[in-house]
Design an enzyme around this catalytic site. Structure first.
Site, mmCIF file in Angstrom:
data_model
loop_
_atom_site.group_PDB
_atom_site.id
_atom_site.type_symbol
_atom_site.label_atom_id
_atom_site.label_comp_id
_atom_site.label_asym_id
_atom_site.label_seq_id
_atom_site.Cartn_x
_atom_site.Cartn_y
_atom_site.Cartn_z
ATOM 1 N N LYS A 179 0.876 -1.289 -0.088
ATOM 2 C CA LYS A 179 -0.043 -0.013 0.125
ATOM 3 C C LYS A 179 0.620 1.325 -0.092
ATOM 4 C CE LYS A 179 -3.480 -2.055 2.824
ATOM 5 N NZ LYS A 179 -4.969 -2.078 2.003
ATOM 6 N N GLY B 92 -10.326 -3.097 8.767
ATOM 7 C CA GLY B 92 -9.984 -3.213 10.546
ATOM 8 C C GLY B 92 -11.332 -3.428 11.318
ATOM 9 N N GLY C 275 -8.360 -8.678 5.305
ATOM 10 C CA GLY C 275 -7.517 -8.044 6.053
ATOM 11 C C GLY C 275 -7.053 -8.454 7.307
#
Lengths: 224, 299
Positions: free
Chosen positions: B78, B150, B232
């Site tokens: 990223k 998240g 993630g």
């Protein structure tokens, strides 16, 4: 009318592209005149596999495809299917890796990349390097596809055929002249066939805007 | 045919697969063995970034390189929105794909990266069709929903894919002049919008991301029309990452088979506890507060 079913292995990767290309060729080809009724199906289960006369194994991630094939329980049936000499098989990129008898650069993940061990070749995975070394090149395939001397060929993290283990059954269809960073030119085998029923290509005809390779597969393999 | 085909074709090869966030070579190997089609190399997973409240930047290239050397599947990393120098660095490192990500702190609150200038392909987040098309127009070769990274709460990813699907569907009855108005509203060329209207899908691969925590979440997003799934924080925040990673890969393959989904949903141990989206206030724009919605970053 002879019914023929071409399956495309649909576990992971670019399988829809093959389905669409094959369907376009069939719609365009007028094979009905010669008595053939060809259907294309996606194959995820052994039951779907058993219906097929031919199987295309698409591009994708070869480790994912191999592991998923084991876990969904189709692996052993795939081995039996591809080793049946009456079936027609085509593997592109990851599909080629999945069909190869031997991988020369397996290193740490030998245990996770099981292949179907059909084609008597040894291959190199990611032979050109990472994605940044992926490329498109115009190739002259006229030695095996009529008048096809300008095919835009897409190589993405592509494998190459490193050695032909049985020259009696495996014939080279195309070698690519590739200039390495050192300036040295290598001849890399990127398309081959085994007997008259197995086709392997390290590139992606399903990404070209050109249907001639799929037409070649249907006419010179599936309908032969 | 253009170089864009090399970029978009790479993304096409990932379809039907799962891309997992990893912070160490050991986790990357677990992901590869579970059947992941790629990994995203990060210093901290989004769930931990959320807690810190500090500026989040590109990960240490040394650590990304170690992950690249530990697996044969593609490695993504990223960069901050608009930080084209971080992108130049990752391109030089030869990562396979760059994620210009709202999960990191933006470097430019006005411009995204001019992605056409790069040989490396980019994946970008979107929460609606206009945003997806602006990113594609800037050169992105792959789109993902933003979701809410998240959190372990899948509802934002669901909202974003449904929004994109609905907006694509709404194009089919528009006249040429109406398409021109819509394109102006989206700030994209009308030809791009016409292409979407006729194909009835985005011109690039569209993955789900942001809040995926269970095999059922992955299958849900696949059934809603995503081409594949990013996971993630979910996997390595659970008590049995190996088992959960495999289960999510299998659920993504068999997303339409409830019997298989039942099998892989059993006995996965403690999943990521998560934060529900309702508990995070909406606070758009520039904020140093860590308690905010990441999907509101980017435009």
């Amino acid at each position: 009318m002879k019914n023929i079913i071409i399956g495309v292995l649909a576990l992971q990767g670019a399988y829809i592209e093959h389905v669409n290309f094959l369907n376009t060729c069939i719609a365009d080809g007028d094979y009905g005149i010669n008595g053939f009724d060809i259907t294309v199906i996606e194959v995820r289960t052994s039951k779907e596999l058993q219906k097929c006369n031919a199987l295309v194994i698409p591009g994708g991630e070869s480790t994912s495809m191999s592991l998923i094939a084991r876990r969904v329980g189709i692996f052993d049936d795939l081995i039996a299917f591809v080793h049946d000499k009456n079936k027609v098989i085509w593997g592109t990129c990851a599909g080629l890796i999945f069909l190869a008898k031997k991988i020369d650069n397996v290193d740490h993940n030998a245990d996770i990349l099981d292949t179907l061990k059909l084609v008597d070749v040894s291959i190199l995975r990611n032979a050109f390097g990472r994605q940044s070394q992926s490329f498109i090149k115009s190739c002259d395939f006229s030695s095996f596809i009529n008048d096809c001397d300008d095919y835009e060929t897409v190589f993405i993290r592509a494998p190459v055929i490193n050695k032909i283990l049985d020259p009696g059954t495996v014939k080279i269809l195309y070698s690519l002249e590739y200039e390495k960073e050192s300036g040295e030119v290598d001849n890399l085998i990127v398309a081959a066939k085994q007997n008259d029923n197995v086709l392997i290509t390290s590139f992606h005809p399903e990404l070209s805007d050109d249907f001639r390779f799929h037409k070649y597969f249907i006419e010179d393999f599936v309908l032969k | 045919m253009s170089d864009f085909k090399i970029k978009s074709g790479f993304a096409q090869m990932l379809k039907g697969g799962v891309i997992m966030d990893v912070v160490t070579p050991e986790q990357a190997i677990i992901a590869e063995k579970a059947g992941a089609c790629a990994v995203m190399a990060l210093e901290k997973i989004p769930a931990d970034m959320r807690k810190t409240g500090s500026v989040c930047r590109m990960s240490d290239p040394k650590m990304i390189k170690e992950i690249m050397e530990s697996v044969t599947i593609p490695v993504m990393a990223k960069v901050r929105i608009g930080h084209f120098v971080e992108a130049q660095i990752l391109e030089t490192l030869e990562v396979d794909c760059i994620d210009e990500s709202e999960v990191l702190t933006p470097a430019d609150w006005t411009h995204h990266i001019d992605k056409k200038k790069f040989k490396t392909l980019f994946v970008c987040g979107a929460k609606n069709l206009g945003e997806a098309l602006r990113r594609i127009n800037e050169g992105a070769a792959m789109i993902r929903t933003k979701g809410e990274a998240g959190t372990g709460d899948v509802s934002e990813a669901v909202k974003h894919i449904n929004q994109i699907t609905r907006e694509i569907e709404s194009l089919k009855d528009l006249s040429t002049s109406e398409l021109e108005i819509r394109a102006a509203e989206y700030r994209v060329p009308v030809d791009l919008l016409k292409e979407v209207a006729s194909k009835r899908c985005l011109p690039v691969v569209n993955f789900a991301a942001g809040g995926v925590a269970t095999p059922a979440d992955a299958a849900l997003l696949m059934q809603l029309g995503c081409d594949g799934v990013f996971v993630g924080s979910g996997i390595f925040k659970s008590s049995n990452p190996e088992k959960l990673a495999k289960a999510i890969v299998e659920a993504t393959t068999n997303y339409n088979d409830p019997q298989k989904l039942l099998e892989v949903s059993k006995d996965l141990g403690d999943l990521m506890p998560g934060i529900s989206i309702g508990s995070i206030p909406t606070k758009p724009g520039h904020s140093s507060d860590n308690n905010k919605r990441l999907s509101e970053i980017g435009w």
